[in-house]
Design an enzyme around this catalytic site. Structure first.
Site, PDB file in Angstrom:
ATOM      1  N   TRP A 116       0.828  -1.220   0.000  1.00 22.52           N
ATOM      2  CA  TRP A 116       0.000   0.000   0.000  1.00 22.52           C
ATOM      3  C   TRP A 116       0.854   1.259   0.000  1.00 22.52           C
ATOM      4  CZ3 TRP A 116      -4.483  -0.345  -1.965  1.00 22.52           C
ATOM      5  CH2 TRP A 116      -5.169  -1.561  -1.891  1.00 22.52           C
ATOM      6  N   ASP A 177      -1.370   6.611   6.527  1.00 23.61           N
ATOM      7  CA  ASP A 177      -2.495   5.824   6.021  1.00 23.61           C
ATOM      8  C   ASP A 177      -2.810   4.792   7.110  1.00 23.61           C
ATOM      9  OD1 ASP A 177      -4.235   4.061   4.848  1.00 23.61           O
ATOM     10  OD2 ASP A 177      -2.945   3.564   3.136  1.00 23.61           O
ATOM     11  N   LYS A 201     -12.829  -1.367   7.359  1.00 20.18           N
ATOM     12  CA  LYS A 201     -12.149  -2.462   8.077  1.00 20.18           C
ATOM     13  C   LYS A 201     -12.385  -2.364   9.586  1.00 20.18           C
ATOM     14  CE  LYS A 201      -8.522  -2.144   4.610  1.00 20.18           C
ATOM     15  NZ  LYS A 201      -8.847  -3.183   3.636  1.00 20.18           N
TER      16      LYS A 201
HETATM   17  N1  PMP Z   1      -4.422   1.573   2.337  1.00 17.20           N
HETATM   18  C1  PMP Z   1      -4.434   0.414   3.033  1.00 17.20           C
HETATM   19  C2  PMP Z   1      -3.443   0.240   4.151  1.00 17.20           C
HETATM   20  C3  PMP Z   1      -5.347  -0.578   2.698  1.00 17.20           C
HETATM   21  O1  PMP Z   1      -5.355  -1.724   3.398  1.00 17.20           O
HETATM   22  C4  PMP Z   1      -6.254  -0.379   1.640  1.00 17.20           C
HETATM   23  C5  PMP Z   1      -7.278  -1.411   1.247  1.00 17.20           C
HETATM   24  N2  PMP Z   1      -7.028  -2.699   1.560  1.00 17.20           N
HETATM   25  C6  PMP Z   1      -6.193   0.834   0.946  1.00 17.20           C
HETATM   26  C7  PMP Z   1      -5.269   1.789   1.328  1.00 17.20           C
HETATM   27  C8  PMP Z   1      -7.109   1.113  -0.202  1.00 17.20           C
HETATM   28  O2  PMP Z   1      -8.407   1.277   0.220  1.00 17.20           O
HETATM   29  P1  PMP Z   1      -9.596   1.438  -0.822  1.00 17.20           P
HETATM   30  O3  PMP Z   1      -9.638   0.194  -1.633  1.00 17.20           O
HETATM   31  O4  PMP Z   1     -10.793   1.605   0.035  1.00 17.20           O
HETATM   32  O5  PMP Z   1      -9.285   2.631  -1.645  1.00 17.20           O
END
Ligand code: PMP
Length: 368
Positions: A116, A177, A201
């Site tokens: 991520w 994040d 989550k």
């Molecule tokens: N950052 C992290 C740490 C994540 O775990 C996720 C999704 N698993 C995201 C960003 C992206 O989130 P979204 O798909 O809701 O844009």
């Protein structure tokens, strides 16, 4: 190991279900039964049901006000931070953070800790001058001085099962994040300039992203930032520049009130630590079968990841787990292996069922 450990063999008997199906998905956290019942009631209500509630109504404003108060209280958010509510997920923030914080010619530092973080870096590079450092302890404990406006890190790498135990030692304001670990610990606001998290989550359902930003950092966005995505404009319009995700906001309220009723973030943190320890104990007690590649100093409490000795054994584990009612344990597609997600709404029974299954699976075909 002296136990007749399973490797590669197909099960000779169907494993018995361990209870109601339990989901361990990394992408969406479960809600406690009372929270989902409350959300379902709000959907069914004929008068002012949540699915048709106007965002302009006093009822909606009340929901948002309560979410705001609970977040401020439980996370001890200081008054010079704004809390913004935006439609969409955290991925949108990968672009919106540099657009709102870097202006036209800004530079930022990003910590590359895994999947991520790299997504955030890739997007930020489209908007600013981005320097990247690795998440090695030697680097984050003494990063080279940078003329940058902020340092971005991913507090919990959902795909890799890796979590920051201490903050990068930079003097820059941190941007985190926290999509997979918001409300599992209290951020240090003296070090953070901005924190963002999708709610699906740890505190609700998809569709809402919470951004908590220090007011002075968001004063000079890039002039081409869309107005409905400009943090300062959202802050001055109570996040109602356009229709907010009303349903997701209500789900967040139900989860926040549930977390508060359980005892707040401190209890979530204690519970998570105990659950993660139980899972890692299963892994470490059976090293010939379960292997966690993450350095113990970086192991994620939220998403323990591990693997089995070969593809056939892993497949056998995942299929037997599925048959036993333990769902969504496969690792992230880019990483593989097995991943357990221990989000706030998970029940104790789910964790007990999983650890019981892991121990029984290690004993061989008929033990689980
Ligand atoms: N950052 C992290 C740490 C994540 O775990 C996720 C999704 N698993 C995201 C960003 C992206 O989130 P979204 O798909 O809701 O844009």
């Amino acid at each position: 190991m002296s136990t007749p450990m399973r490797t590669g063999a197909a099960p000779t008997t169907q494993p018995a279900p361990v209870g109601p199906p339990f989901g361990f998905s990394a992408s969406a956290g479960p809600q406690p039964a009372e929270v989902s019942a409350r959300i379902a009631d709000a959907c069914r209500r004929r008068d002012r049901g949540i699915l048709a509630l106007p965002f302009t109504s006093p009822e909606y404003r009340d929901i948002q006000r309560k979410v705001d108060e609970l977040l401020r209280q439980m996370l001890a958010v200081p008054p010079h931070f704004d809390i913004l509510y935006m439609a969409g997920g955290a991925s949108a923030q990968f672009a919106l953070v540099p657009l709102n914080l870097l202006g036209q010619h800004g530079r930022a530092l990003y910590v590359d800790s895994g999947h991520w973080a790299r997504r955030a870096i890739g997007e930020a590079r489209r908007y600013g001058d981005i320097a990247v450092i690795s998440a090695d302890a030697s680097v984050i404990d003494s990063p080279a001085p940078q003329a940058a406006l902020y340092c971005h890190y991913t507090s919990n790498e959902t795909a890799n099962g890796l979590q920051f135990r201490r903050l990068p030692a930079t003097p820059l304001p941190l941007v985190a994040d926290m999509t997979s670990d918001l409300l599992t610990a209290s951020p240090d606001w003296s070090r953070h300039g901005l924190v963002y998290a999708g709610t699906q989550k740890t505190l609700g359902v998809p569709g809402l992203c919470i951004v908590i930003a220090r007011r002075d950092l968001i004063a000079a966005p890039h002039p081409l930032t869309p107005r409905v995505m400009t943090y300062a404009a959202l802050a001055s319009a109570a996040s109602r520049l356009c229709t907010p995700p009303v349903f997701a906001m209500y789900a967040a309220l139900c989860m926040l009130e549930w977390i508060m009723g359980e005892g707040g973030v401190a209890i979530m943190q204690t519970r998570l630590t105990e659950r993660a320890q139980a899972v890692y104990r299963c892994i470490d007690d059976t090293p010939a079968l379960y292997r966690c590649a993450t350095d113990s100093a970086w192991r994620s409490l939220v998403n323990p990841c591990f693997d089995l000795p070969d593809e056939a054994t892993r497949q056998c584990f995942l299929e037997a787990a599925q048959t036993s009612g333990l769902r969504d344990l496969a690792g992230h597609p880019d990483v593989g292996g097995v991943r357990v997600s221990l989000y706030n709404g998970l029940s104790d029974q789910a964790v007990d069922a999983l650890t019981g299954f892991m121990r029984a699976f290690a004993q061989g075909p008929r033990a689980h």
